[in-house]
Design a protein around this motif. Structure first.
Motif, PDB file in Angstrom:
ATOM      1  N   UNK A   1      -3.567   7.156  -4.292  1.00  0.00           N
ATOM      2  CA  UNK A   1      -2.511   7.669  -3.426  1.00  0.00           C
ATOM      3  C   UNK A   1      -2.320   9.138  -3.744  1.00  0.00           C
ATOM      4  N   UNK A   2      -1.642   9.810  -2.863  1.00  0.00           N
ATOM      5  CA  UNK A   2      -1.316  11.207  -3.082  1.00  0.00           C
ATOM      6  C   UNK A   2      -0.072  11.277  -3.965  1.00  0.00           C
ATOM      7  N   UNK A   3      -0.151  12.060  -5.039  1.00  0.00           N
ATOM      8  CA  UNK A   3       0.989  12.255  -5.935  1.00  0.00           C
ATOM      9  C   UNK A   3       1.329  13.739  -5.926  1.00  0.00           C
TER      10      UNK A   3
ATOM     11  N   UNK B   1       8.772   7.512  -2.549  1.00  0.00           N
ATOM     12  CA  UNK B   1       7.449   6.989  -2.198  1.00  0.00           C
ATOM     13  C   UNK B   1       7.420   6.596  -0.728  1.00  0.00           C
ATOM     14  N   UNK B   2       6.260   6.766  -0.129  1.00  0.00           N
ATOM     15  CA  UNK B   2       6.032   6.343   1.249  1.00  0.00           C
ATOM     16  C   UNK B   2       4.998   5.229   1.205  1.00  0.00           C
TER      17      UNK B   2
ATOM     18  N   UNK C   1       1.160   5.517 -12.279  1.00  0.00           N
ATOM     19  CA  UNK C   1       0.753   6.331 -11.132  1.00  0.00           C
ATOM     20  C   UNK C   1      -0.771   6.405 -11.019  1.00  0.00           C
ATOM     21  N   UNK C   2      -1.444   6.390 -12.151  1.00  0.00           N
ATOM     22  CA  UNK C   2      -2.902   6.495 -12.156  1.00  0.00           C
ATOM     23  C   UNK C   2      -3.620   5.218 -11.760  1.00  0.00           C
ATOM     24  N   UNK C   3      -2.910   4.119 -11.626  1.00  0.00           N
ATOM     25  CA  UNK C   3      -3.533   2.837 -11.287  1.00  0.00           C
ATOM     26  C   UNK C   3      -3.782   2.666  -9.797  1.00  0.00           C
TER      27      UNK C   3
ATOM     28  N   UNK D   1       0.858  -1.186   0.000  1.00  0.00           N
ATOM     29  CA  UNK D   1       0.000   0.000   0.000  1.00  0.00           C
ATOM     30  C   UNK D   1       0.891   1.231   0.000  1.00  0.00           C
ATOM     31  N   UNK D   2       0.755   2.053  -1.033  1.00  0.00           N
ATOM     32  CA  UNK D   2       1.552   3.273  -1.169  1.00  0.00           C
ATOM     33  C   UNK D   2       0.692   4.450  -0.726  1.00  0.00           C
ATOM     34  N   UNK D   3       1.209   5.232   0.203  1.00  0.00           N
ATOM     35  CA  UNK D   3       0.482   6.386   0.737  1.00  0.00           C
ATOM     36  C   UNK D   3       0.693   7.631  -0.126  1.00  0.00           C
ATOM     37  N   UNK D   4       1.959   7.945  -0.385  1.00  0.00           N
ATOM     38  CA  UNK D   4       2.309   9.187  -1.078  1.00  0.00           C
ATOM     39  C   UNK D   4       3.501   8.943  -1.989  1.00  0.00           C
ATOM     40  N   UNK D   5       3.489   9.605  -3.137  1.00  0.00           N
ATOM     41  CA  UNK D   5       4.630   9.577  -4.038  1.00  0.00           C
ATOM     42  C   UNK D   5       4.965  11.023  -4.395  1.00  0.00           C
TER      43      UNK D   5
END
Length: 83
Positions: free
Chosen positions: A40-42, A64-65, A35-37, A17-21
């Motif tokens: 998360x926050x980008x 990435x977090x 990124x659109x898949x 699970x990615x929170x932020x990139x």
């Protein structure tokens, strides 16, 4: 926290699970579909900003977090050893 183009791309392709990139414009352009898949926050940043955020001296791609997965301990069955 994951840094660098290759590492962040591998993370985005994983089941973590990615929170932020935080990405550069170049990274966003190149990996826009990936990124659109995810939900998360980008955020976009300049390479010098990425270098200050992370531990890499130079980072011209992304940070990435992600959420760590739970460590499940090993359980030995009867007559087995766990090292």
């Amino acid at each position: 926290m994951v840094e660098g183009e290759k590492n962040v791309v591998e993370l985005l392709q994983s089941n973590f699970k990615v929170e932020t990139v935080v990405v550069t414009a170049q990274f966003y352009e190149k990996y826009q579909l990936l990124l659109g898949q995810r939900r998360m926050e980008v955020l976009e940043a300049e390479p010098d900003q990425l270098a200050r955020l992370g531990t890499f001296e130079t980072n011209e791609a992304a940070i990435a977090v992600a959420v760590s997965k739970e460590n499940k301990g090993l359980k030995a069955l009867e007559n087995e050893w766990v090292i």
